[in-house]
Design a protein around this motif. Structure first.
Motif, PDB file in Angstrom:
ATOM      1  N   ASP A  61       0.812  -1.219   0.000  1.00  0.00           N
ATOM      2  CA  ASP A  61       0.000   0.000   0.000  1.00  0.00           C
ATOM      3  C   ASP A  61       0.843   1.265   0.000  1.00  0.00           C
ATOM      4  O   ASP A  61       0.309   2.362   0.030  1.00  0.00           O
ATOM      5  N   GLY A  62       2.156   1.127  -0.005  1.00  0.00           N
ATOM      6  CA  GLY A  62       3.013   2.297  -0.070  1.00  0.00           C
ATOM      7  C   GLY A  62       3.735   2.629   1.218  1.00  0.00           C
ATOM      8  O   GLY A  62       4.564   3.523   1.248  1.00  0.00           O
ATOM      9  N   ASP A  63       3.431   1.920   2.318  1.00  0.00           N
ATOM     10  CA  ASP A  63       4.187   2.147   3.548  1.00  0.00           C
ATOM     11  C   ASP A  63       5.613   1.647   3.318  1.00  0.00           C
ATOM     12  O   ASP A  63       5.813   0.573   2.770  1.00  0.00           O
ATOM     13  N   ASN A  64       6.605   2.425   3.716  1.00  0.00           N
ATOM     14  CA  ASN A  64       7.985   2.007   3.525  1.00  0.00           C
ATOM     15  C   ASN A  64       8.500   1.151   4.670  1.00  0.00           C
ATOM     16  O   ASN A  64       9.522   0.495   4.533  1.00  0.00           O
ATOM     17  N   VAL A  65       7.795   1.175   5.813  1.00  0.00           N
ATOM     18  CA  VAL A  65       8.236   0.402   6.973  1.00  0.00           C
ATOM     19  C   VAL A  65       7.026  -0.216   7.661  1.00  0.00           C
ATOM     20  O   VAL A  65       6.022   0.445   7.876  1.00  0.00           O
TER      21      VAL A  65
ATOM     22  N   ARG B 229      12.672  -2.272  -6.463  1.00  0.00           N
ATOM     23  CA  ARG B 229      12.343  -2.146  -5.041  1.00  0.00           C
ATOM     24  C   ARG B 229      12.412  -3.535  -4.417  1.00  0.00           C
ATOM     25  O   ARG B 229      11.880  -4.492  -4.963  1.00  0.00           O
ATOM     26  N   VAL B 230      13.091  -3.639  -3.261  1.00  0.00           N
ATOM     27  CA  VAL B 230      13.235  -4.917  -2.576  1.00  0.00           C
ATOM     28  C   VAL B 230      12.865  -4.747  -1.106  1.00  0.00           C
ATOM     29  O   VAL B 230      12.867  -3.641  -0.578  1.00  0.00           O
ATOM     30  N   ILE B 231      12.562  -5.846  -0.446  1.00  0.00           N
ATOM     31  CA  ILE B 231      12.177  -5.836   0.961  1.00  0.00           C
ATOM     32  C   ILE B 231      13.357  -6.310   1.797  1.00  0.00           C
ATOM     33  O   ILE B 231      13.988  -7.321   1.491  1.00  0.00           O
ATOM     34  N   ARG B 232      13.641  -5.584   2.862  1.00  0.00           N
ATOM     35  CA  ARG B 232      14.689  -5.945   3.806  1.00  0.00           C
ATOM     36  C   ARG B 232      14.073  -6.099   5.192  1.00  0.00           C
ATOM     37  O   ARG B 232      13.141  -5.393   5.544  1.00  0.00           O
ATOM     38  N   PHE B 233      14.637  -7.007   5.977  1.00  0.00           N
ATOM     39  CA  PHE B 233      14.194  -7.193   7.352  1.00  0.00           C
ATOM     40  C   PHE B 233      15.356  -6.860   8.275  1.00  0.00           C
ATOM     41  O   PHE B 233      16.490  -7.299   8.057  1.00  0.00           O
ATOM     42  N   LYS B 234      15.074  -6.094   9.322  1.00  0.00           N
ATOM     43  CA  LYS B 234      16.066  -5.801  10.351  1.00  0.00           C
ATOM     44  C   LYS B 234      15.467  -6.216  11.691  1.00  0.00           C
ATOM     45  O   LYS B 234      14.418  -5.718  12.086  1.00  0.00           O
ATOM     46  N   ALA B 235      16.138  -7.142  12.346  1.00  0.00           N
ATOM     47  CA  ALA B 235      15.659  -7.634  13.632  1.00  0.00           C
ATOM     48  C   ALA B 235      15.773  -6.548  14.693  1.00  0.00           C
ATOM     49  O   ALA B 235      16.717  -5.760  14.686  1.00  0.00           O
TER      50      ALA B 235
ATOM     51  N   GLU C 282      15.056   1.021  -2.348  1.00  0.00           N
ATOM     52  CA  GLU C 282      15.320   1.090  -3.781  1.00  0.00           C
ATOM     53  C   GLU C 282      16.722   0.552  -4.036  1.00  0.00           C
ATOM     54  O   GLU C 282      17.694   1.051  -3.473  1.00  0.00           O
ATOM     55  N   ARG C 283      16.823  -0.452  -4.854  1.00  0.00           N
ATOM     56  CA  ARG C 283      18.130  -0.972  -5.247  1.00  0.00           C
ATOM     57  C   ARG C 283      18.486  -0.318  -6.576  1.00  0.00           C
ATOM     58  O   ARG C 283      17.710  -0.381  -7.527  1.00  0.00           O
ATOM     59  N   ALA C 284      19.647   0.305  -6.649  1.00  0.00           N
ATOM     60  CA  ALA C 284      20.059   1.029  -7.850  1.00  0.00           C
ATOM     61  C   ALA C 284      20.388   0.060  -8.983  1.00  0.00           C
ATOM     62  O   ALA C 284      20.730  -1.104  -8.749  1.00  0.00           O
ATOM     63  N   ALA C 285      20.293   0.552 -10.203  1.00  0.00           N
ATOM     64  CA  ALA C 285      20.701  -0.230 -11.368  1.00  0.00           C
ATOM     65  C   ALA C 285      22.214  -0.438 -11.288  1.00  0.00           C
ATOM     66  O   ALA C 285      22.945   0.407 -10.767  1.00  0.00           O
TER      67      ALA C 285
END
Length: 69
Positions: free
Chosen positions: A16-20, A54-60, A33-36
């Motif tokens: 839905d557009g939430d970044n976190v 765009r990729v998803i990252r998880f930080k514990a 955002e992963r750069a070219a």
């Protein structure tokens, strides 16, 4: 059911557009955002362009990390 409900909410929040999306005591899922960049085909050695995406990252979270470490 509970796990599926949590995962559905994370997917919905990020799409839905939430970044976190944060889960207290567990961690945070972020969209970055992963750069070219230029990569290399391992079979041929040829250079290829890898597009930006765009990729998803998880930080514990700290509490979760301290339980595991």
């Amino acid at each position: 059911r509970a796990v599926n409900a949590v995962l559905s909410e994370i997917k919905a929040g990020l799409s839905d557009g939430d970044n976190v999306v944060r889960i207290a005591g567990f961690g945070a899922f972020r969209v970055i955002e992963r750069a070219a960049r230029t990569g290399r085909n391992p079979q041929t050695g040829e250079s290829i362009e890898i597009p930006a995406k765009r990729v998803i990252r998880f930080k514990a979270g700290r509490a979760f990390q301290s339980m595991v470490a």
